[in-house]
Design a protein around this motif. Structure first.
Motif, PDB file in Angstrom:
ATOM      1  N   ARG A  43      -2.733   9.773  -0.561  1.00 25.87           N
ATOM      2  CA  ARG A  43      -2.745   9.409  -1.978  1.00 25.87           C
ATOM      3  C   ARG A  43      -1.835   8.211  -2.215  1.00 25.87           C
ATOM      4  NH1 ARG A  43      -1.021  10.793  -7.392  1.00 25.87           N
ATOM      5  NH2 ARG A  43      -2.821  11.416  -8.662  1.00 25.87           N
ATOM      6  N   PHE A  44      -2.297   7.282  -3.048  1.00 31.74           N
ATOM      7  CA  PHE A  44      -1.519   6.079  -3.319  1.00 31.74           C
ATOM      8  C   PHE A  44      -0.152   6.429  -3.891  1.00 31.74           C
ATOM      9  CE2 PHE A  44      -5.818   4.057  -3.722  1.00 31.74           C
ATOM     10  CZ  PHE A  44      -5.647   3.099  -2.727  1.00 31.74           C
ATOM     11  N   SER A  45       0.835   5.640  -3.459  1.00 29.96           N
ATOM     12  CA  SER A  45       2.167   5.707  -4.044  1.00 29.96           C
ATOM     13  C   SER A  45       2.459   4.391  -4.754  1.00 29.96           C
ATOM     14  CB  SER A  45       3.223   5.957  -2.964  1.00 29.96           C
ATOM     15  OG  SER A  45       4.522   5.931  -3.526  1.00 29.96           O
ATOM     16  N   GLU A  46       2.227   3.272  -4.047  1.00 26.78           N
ATOM     17  CA  GLU A  46       2.375   1.931  -4.616  1.00 26.78           C
ATOM     18  C   GLU A  46       1.122   1.129  -4.268  1.00 26.78           C
ATOM     19  OE1 GLU A  46       6.572   0.133  -4.596  1.00 26.78           O
ATOM     20  OE2 GLU A  46       6.575   1.385  -2.805  1.00 26.78           O
ATOM     21  N   PRO A  47       0.064   1.257  -5.055  1.00 28.92           N
ATOM     22  CA  PRO A  47      -1.186   0.551  -4.762  1.00 28.92           C
ATOM     23  C   PRO A  47      -1.050  -0.958  -4.979  1.00 28.92           C
ATOM     24  CG  PRO A  47      -1.331   1.633  -6.895  1.00 28.92           C
ATOM     25  CD  PRO A  47      -0.044   2.078  -6.286  1.00 28.92           C
ATOM     26  N   VAL A  48      -1.593  -1.740  -4.037  1.00 25.60           N
ATOM     27  CA  VAL A  48      -1.500  -3.197  -4.135  1.00 25.60           C
ATOM     28  C   VAL A  48      -2.806  -3.845  -3.678  1.00 25.60           C
ATOM     29  CG1 VAL A  48       1.005  -3.257  -3.765  1.00 25.60           C
ATOM     30  CG2 VAL A  48      -0.538  -3.400  -1.803  1.00 25.60           C
ATOM     31  N   TYR A  49      -2.981  -5.117  -4.062  1.00 28.54           N
ATOM     32  CA  TYR A  49      -4.086  -5.945  -3.588  1.00 28.54           C
ATOM     33  C   TYR A  49      -3.532  -7.053  -2.697  1.00 28.54           C
ATOM     34  CZ  TYR A  49      -7.164  -3.966  -7.208  1.00 28.54           C
ATOM     35  OH  TYR A  49      -7.915  -3.117  -7.990  1.00 28.54           O
ATOM     36  N   VAL A  50      -4.359  -7.507  -1.752  1.00 28.15           N
ATOM     37  CA  VAL A  50      -4.033  -8.701  -0.977  1.00 28.15           C
ATOM     38  C   VAL A  50      -5.116  -9.734  -1.272  1.00 28.15           C
ATOM     39  CG1 VAL A  50      -2.813  -7.452   0.841  1.00 28.15           C
ATOM     40  CG2 VAL A  50      -5.277  -7.853   1.060  1.00 28.15           C
TER      41      VAL A  50
ATOM     42  N   VAL B 252      -8.107  -1.613  -2.270  1.00 31.41           N
ATOM     43  CA  VAL B 252      -6.724  -1.345  -2.672  1.00 31.41           C
ATOM     44  C   VAL B 252      -5.982  -0.755  -1.483  1.00 31.41           C
ATOM     45  CG1 VAL B 252      -5.219  -0.153  -4.299  1.00 31.41           C
ATOM     46  CG2 VAL B 252      -7.486  -0.906  -5.020  1.00 31.41           C
ATOM     47  N   PHE B 253      -4.781  -1.281  -1.209  1.00 33.86           N
ATOM     48  CA  PHE B 253      -3.983  -0.825  -0.081  1.00 33.86           C
ATOM     49  C   PHE B 253      -2.694  -0.176  -0.567  1.00 33.86           C
ATOM     50  CE2 PHE B 253      -6.519  -4.342   1.541  1.00 33.86           C
ATOM     51  CZ  PHE B 253      -6.982  -3.863   2.760  1.00 33.86           C
ATOM     52  N   GLU B 254      -2.085   0.599   0.322  1.00 36.65           N
ATOM     53  CA  GLU B 254      -0.749   1.118   0.072  1.00 36.65           C
ATOM     54  C   GLU B 254       0.263   0.040   0.464  1.00 36.65           C
ATOM     55  OE1 GLU B 254       2.268   3.059  -1.235  1.00 36.65           O
ATOM     56  OE2 GLU B 254       0.250   3.929  -1.424  1.00 36.65           O
ATOM     57  N   ARG B 255       1.237  -0.203  -0.390  1.00 38.98           N
ATOM     58  CA  ARG B 255       2.195  -1.293  -0.169  1.00 38.98           C
ATOM     59  C   ARG B 255       2.874  -1.209   1.198  1.00 38.98           C
ATOM     60  NH1 ARG B 255       5.196  -4.929  -3.142  1.00 38.98           N
ATOM     61  NH2 ARG B 255       7.275  -5.376  -2.340  1.00 38.98           N
ATOM     62  N   MET B 256       3.354  -0.028   1.577  1.00 37.93           N
ATOM     63  CA  MET B 256       4.061   0.112   2.848  1.00 37.93           C
ATOM     64  C   MET B 256       3.160  -0.210   4.033  1.00 37.93           C
ATOM     65  SD  MET B 256       7.165   0.617   2.253  1.00 37.93           S
ATOM     66  CE  MET B 256       7.586   0.878   3.988  1.00 37.93           C
ATOM     67  N   TYR B 257       1.879   0.126   3.914  1.00 35.81           N
ATOM     68  CA  TYR B 257       0.916  -0.179   4.981  1.00 35.81           C
ATOM     69  C   TYR B 257       0.806  -1.684   5.176  1.00 35.81           C
ATOM     70  CZ  TYR B 257      -3.681  -0.739   7.200  1.00 35.81           C
ATOM     71  OH  TYR B 257      -4.721  -1.112   8.022  1.00 35.81           O
ATOM     72  N   VAL B 258       0.713  -2.439   4.074  1.00 33.82           N
ATOM     73  CA  VAL B 258       0.609  -3.898   4.153  1.00 33.82           C
ATOM     74  C   VAL B 258       1.898  -4.497   4.707  1.00 33.82           C
ATOM     75  CG1 VAL B 258       0.231  -6.021   2.853  1.00 33.82           C
ATOM     76  CG2 VAL B 258      -1.039  -3.954   2.257  1.00 33.82           C
TER      77      VAL B 258
ATOM     78  N   ILE C 212       1.473 -10.233  -2.027  1.00 34.98           N
ATOM     79  CA  ILE C 212       0.980  -8.922  -2.460  1.00 34.98           C
ATOM     80  C   ILE C 212       1.033  -8.827  -3.979  1.00 34.98           C
ATOM     81  CG2 ILE C 212       1.341  -6.429  -2.295  1.00 34.98           C
ATOM     82  CD1 ILE C 212       2.726  -6.898   0.376  1.00 34.98           C
ATOM     83  N   LYS C 213      -0.041  -8.336  -4.588  1.00 38.27           N
ATOM     84  CA  LYS C 213      -0.094  -8.149  -6.028  1.00 38.27           C
ATOM     85  C   LYS C 213      -0.244  -6.661  -6.361  1.00 38.27           C
ATOM     86  CE  LYS C 213      -0.011 -12.561  -6.966  1.00 38.27           C
ATOM     87  NZ  LYS C 213       1.183 -13.195  -7.596  1.00 38.27           N
ATOM     88  N   LYS C 214       0.556  -6.207  -7.287  1.00 35.13           N
ATOM     89  CA  LYS C 214       0.481  -4.807  -7.686  1.00 35.13           C
ATOM     90  C   LYS C 214      -0.873  -4.500  -8.324  1.00 35.13           C
ATOM     91  CE  LYS C 214       4.103  -2.991  -9.551  1.00 35.13           C
ATOM     92  NZ  LYS C 214       5.170  -2.573 -10.503  1.00 35.13           N
TER      93      LYS C 214
END
Length: 335
Positions: free
Chosen positions: A176-183, A189-195, A218-220
Motif C-alpha cells: 500500500r502506498f505511503s508516499e506516492p510519487v510520479y517520475v 504511480v510509484f512509492e517514493r522510497m522505491y524510486v 520526483i513529483k508528489k
C-alpha cells in the motif's frame, strides 16, 4: 490548551488552507509563529498555491503578526483524535462504518465537497440572478447544495453508473502506498522510497523521460495521496466513477445546474434534516431525527432522539467531538 500542531491546523482551517497541513509539516512548521519567517514564496509555488490561496495565506500571516498565537487558544478547536463515519455508495447500498480515520488532514472529502458546492453556487464567473457567493462562504450554503443534489438524485439510477476498481498498492512493490510519487514521462504511480533506491543504485525506470533521474525530478502524486488520506488503512482499493450508462467521458463529470439560487434555496424546506431546528421545537411530540441543531454560535450538531432517562434532555451527535452527547433543551435555547 490546544497543542502547537492543533493551533497550526486550526489557523489553516480558519483560512480555508487546511488541505496544505501535511505539506507545511513536511516543510518544518512546528508552531503558528513559524509561518512568519519559515515559509517563502518559492515554497508556496512548490505547493501549487493558486493566486487566491496566496492571498488567503498573506491575510493569515498578517493576522498572526498582528495578534500573535494567543487568540487561537480561545477559538473553536478540532480534535486530532481518531474518529469514524458511516458511508455507502451505489454498488454497495448498505451502510458501512469506517473506524480510526486520521482526522488531520479528510482532505479529499473536504476539497471534493468544496469544488462540487462551488460549482453549484453562483460566483463572479457563474451568476444566478443578482446573488454571488464568495469562495470563503461556500460551506455556509451546504444545505442548499445538498437539497439540490438530493432533488436531482430522485431521477437517477445507480444501476446505470459504471465504476472501476483502483488499487491503492504500488505495482512495483505490491505494498500500500505511503508516499506516492510520479517520475517524468511515466503514468504509473510509484512509492517514493522505491524510486530513491533506484536512484541510489544508479538504475533506470522504463519509459522515464529523464535520463539522469534525481530526487528533485520526483513529483508528489497529490491526487493519489488525497485518496489515501480519505481511506482507512485496511482498504487497498476504491471504486472510481468512470461513466453513466456509457455516455459520459471517463475523465470527469460536468455539473450544469439549470435552477437559480433562489429555486435551489427553496428546495431546502423539502428536506427536514437539512433545516436547522430551534431547540425548543425539539420538545414537541413526534419529532424524529436526524435534525440539525445549533450547539453554539459556531457549531452545528445533529439531533438524534430524546433522552429516554431525562425528558428535558436530547441526544445530539457532536461532529467535532465525534460522539453523541446529552444536552438540556432549555439550556441550549438560551445559549
Amino acid at each position: 490548551m490546544a497543542s502547537e500542531m492543533e493551533k497550526v491546523y486550526n489557523i489553516l482551517e480558519r483560512n480555508k488552507l487546511q488541505g496544505f497541513y501535511n505539506q507545511f509539516v513536511q516543510l518544518g512548521i512546528e508552531s503558528v509563529q513559524d509561518f512568519i519567517n519559515g515559509v517563502t514564496d518559492e515554497d508556496l509555488d512548490n505547493m501549487r498555491f493558486t493566486p487566491v490561496q496566496k492571498n488567503k495565506y498573506k491575510y493569515m500571516k498578517d493576522e498572526i503578526q498582528r495578534l500573535g498565537a494567543g487568540p487561537l487558544q480561545n477559538t473553536l478547536t478540532k480534535s486530532l483524535q481518531a474518529y469514524g463515519l458511516y458511508y455507502s455508495f451505489p454498488k454497495c447500498p448498505e451502510r458501512r462504518e469506517i473506524l480510526d480515520m486520521d482526522p488531520q488532514n479528510t482532505i479529499a472529502i473536504v476539497e471534493g465537497l468544496y469544488y462540487l458546492f462551488r460549482e453549484l453556487l453562483p460566483s463572479l464567473t457563474k451568476r444566478s440572478g443578482d446573488r454571488i457567493i464568495e469562495d470563503i462562504d461556500v460551506f455556509e450554503y451546504a444545505p442548499v447544495c445538498w437539497a439540490y443534489l438530493l432533488s436531482q438524485a430522485k431521477n437517477e439510477s445507480a444501476e446505470r453508473e459504471n465504476y472501476a476498481s483502483i488499487s491503492m498498492k504500488a505495482q512495483s512493490t505490491n505494498q500500500r502506498f505511503s508516499e506516492p510519487v510520479y517520475v517524468p514521462g511515466v503514468p504509473e504511480v510509484f512509492e517514493r522510497m522505491y524510486v530513491l533506491d533506484i536512484i541510489r543504485e544508479g538504475g533506470k525506470i522504463p519509459n522515464c523521460s529523464k535520463l539522469n533521474l534525481t530526487e528533485t525530478s520526483i513529483k508528489k502524486a497529490t491526487n493519489v495521496e488525497k485518496i489515501l488520506l480519505s481511506l482507512p488503512p485496511f482498504m487497498d482499493y476504491y471504486l472510481c466513477w468512470i461513466g453513466y450508462d456509457g455516455t459520459t467521458p471517463k475523465s470527469s463529470f460536468n455539473i450544469n445546474s439549470e435552477k437559480t439560487f433562489s429555486q435551489m434555496k427553496a428546495e431546502v424546506e423539502n428536506y427536514s434534516h437539512l433545516v436547522i431546528m430551534p431547540p425548543l421545537q425539539l420538545k414537541a411530540v413526534g419529532i424524529e431525527g436526524p435534525r440539525l441543531v445549533l450547539l453554539s454560535h459556531e457549531k452545528l450538531g445533529m439531533y438524534m432522539e430524546k433522552d429516554k432517562k431525562t425528558p428535558q434532555n436530547i441526544v445530539v451527535f457532536d461532529p467535532l467531538a465525534g460522539k453523541s452527547v446529552a444536552v438540556n433543551v432549555d439550556v441550549l435555547a438560551n445559549t
